[in-house]
Design an enzyme around this catalytic site. Structure first.
Site, PDB file in Angstrom:
ATOM      1  N   HIS A 128     -42.664  73.655 -25.264  1.00 28.17           N
ATOM      2  CA  HIS A 128     -41.833  72.803 -26.117  1.00 28.17           C
ATOM      3  C   HIS A 128     -42.441  72.795 -27.514  1.00 28.17           C
ATOM      4  O   HIS A 128     -43.660  72.746 -27.676  1.00 28.17           O
ATOM      5  CB  HIS A 128     -41.784  71.381 -25.559  1.00 28.17           C
ATOM      6  N   CYS A 159     -35.263  73.488 -28.869  1.00 32.04           N
ATOM      7  CA  CYS A 159     -36.346  72.907 -29.661  1.00 32.04           C
ATOM      8  C   CYS A 159     -36.981  73.929 -30.596  1.00 32.04           C
ATOM      9  O   CYS A 159     -37.263  73.627 -31.762  1.00 32.04           O
ATOM     10  CB  CYS A 159     -37.395  72.289 -28.741  1.00 32.04           C
TER      11      CYS A 159
END
EC number: 2.3.1.-
Length: 341
Positions: free
Chosen positions: A100, A214
């Site tokens: 992430h 992301c």
């Protein structure tokens, strides 16, 4: 605040990993005149979420407004990266390079730190696969993504199993310009897209669809900073991508044309049948049975139905079918038409 209840529409993280697990094991007519990759559709406003869509983990629980910085402030831009679901599984998914990404800012004048990240409102599974509700004729999607800005940087979270490093230094004036861009970007780019779809794994292969996740947000932010005159350091930056490989996609239509009163009932049934095995599983046996169905459809019969821009596409899958990569995307080059004042 959105919370998942026993009847809520949240998906367990393990479900979202079903097709990712497939990647670890594996390592109509074509549309003429179509622009590739298909441009991501933007909207004039962000719609309200449906009460049916519930998040197991509250979106942006400590979010705060983006502050206005003094023009003469000196602000460090930080690259933040850690394994997905690190809060629950630690570094486990980091071994598979499932990461992430976020951006951090550190103000020299105030000493305050800030984090901005872009992620799913209702977790990854909901953004990747729909719900088949008995009261709805069409698959029901709980798919929205948004930016979350909050004060502070969780140093332990990013450093322990990931990356926290300075990639650039900007002025307060540049920060304020980027903040305005983030607000506009957040209102017009409203949905999450897990997959990058390409014709093959080789360099130069045609890209059919780009992901919107992301890491894509981080890359867009870096690009905008470069447009405003930011000069980035010469360091390697890698990102996770989840690829599907297919021949030229075939456009099928939107919800109304497929599932409406005058829709194609055969096609509607095929799409719903495809998405059926991706539902939340109730037992290990249920999970294994669904996994085998997914394998049979995607690998043996080479079929995948993609929902993109609120429209359905058929992907004629081909080897290696699914792949997770962790590859470098270089930091952007400073635009000379702007100065960082």
């Amino acid at each position: 605040m959105l919370r998942g209840g026993p009847c809520g529409a949240h998906w367990r993280p393990a479900l979202a990993l079903a097709l990712l697990g497939l990647a670890t094991i594996l390592g109509a007519s074509p549309t003429s005149g179509q622009r590739w990759p298909v441009p991501y559709k933007r909207f004039s406003f962000r719609p309200k979420t449906d009460p049916y869509c519930q998040a197991k983990y509250t979106f942006c629980p400590t979010g705060s407004p983006i502050p206005v910085m003094k023009d003469n402030d000196v602000i460090e831009v930080l690259r933040l990266q850690a394994p997905i679901w690190e809060f629950k599984y630690g570094d486990l998914l980091g071994h598979f390079k499932l990461m992430h990404d976020a951006v951090g800012f550190r103000s020299t004048l105030t000493g305050k730190n800030y984090t901005i990240e872009w992620y799913e409102l209702f977790q990854l599974g909901n953004c990747t696969f729909p719900h088949l509700r008995p009261d709805k004729s069409a698959p029901f999607w709980c798919n929205q993504g948004a930016a979350c800005f909050f004060e502070g940087i969780d140093d332990k979270h990013w450093k322990e199993n990931g990356t926290l490093s300075v990639v650039a230094t900007i002025s307060g004036n540049t920060f304020n310009k980027v903040a305005e861009w983030v607000k506009q970007d957040n209102e017009t780019g409203i949905y999450y897209e897990t997959w990058t779809v390409r014709a093959g794994p080789g360099q130069g292969a045609q890209t059919w669809f780009e992901s919107y996740d992301c890491s894509n947000f981080v890359l867009r932010t870096y690009k905008k900073l470069a447009e405003f005159g930011t000069e980035f350091k010469k360091i390697e930056t890698n990102y996770t991508k989840i690829f599907l490989y297919s021949g030229e996609p075939i456009y099928l239509g939107n919800e109304t044309s497929i599932f409406g009163p005058k829709g194609n009932k055969t096609l509607a049934l095929a799409i719903k049948k495809f998405y059926g095995p991706f539902r939340p599983y109730l037992s290990t046996k249920d999970f294994l049975m669904n996994f085998l169905k997914i394998f049979d459809t995607v690998i043996i019969h080479r079929q995948f139905y993609l929902f993109y821009n609120f429209e359905y596409w058929f992907l004629p899958m081909k080897p290696p079918f699914v792949k997770i990569t962790y590859e470098e995307t270089p930091l952007p080059t400073r635009h000379t038409t702007f100065t960082d004042l």
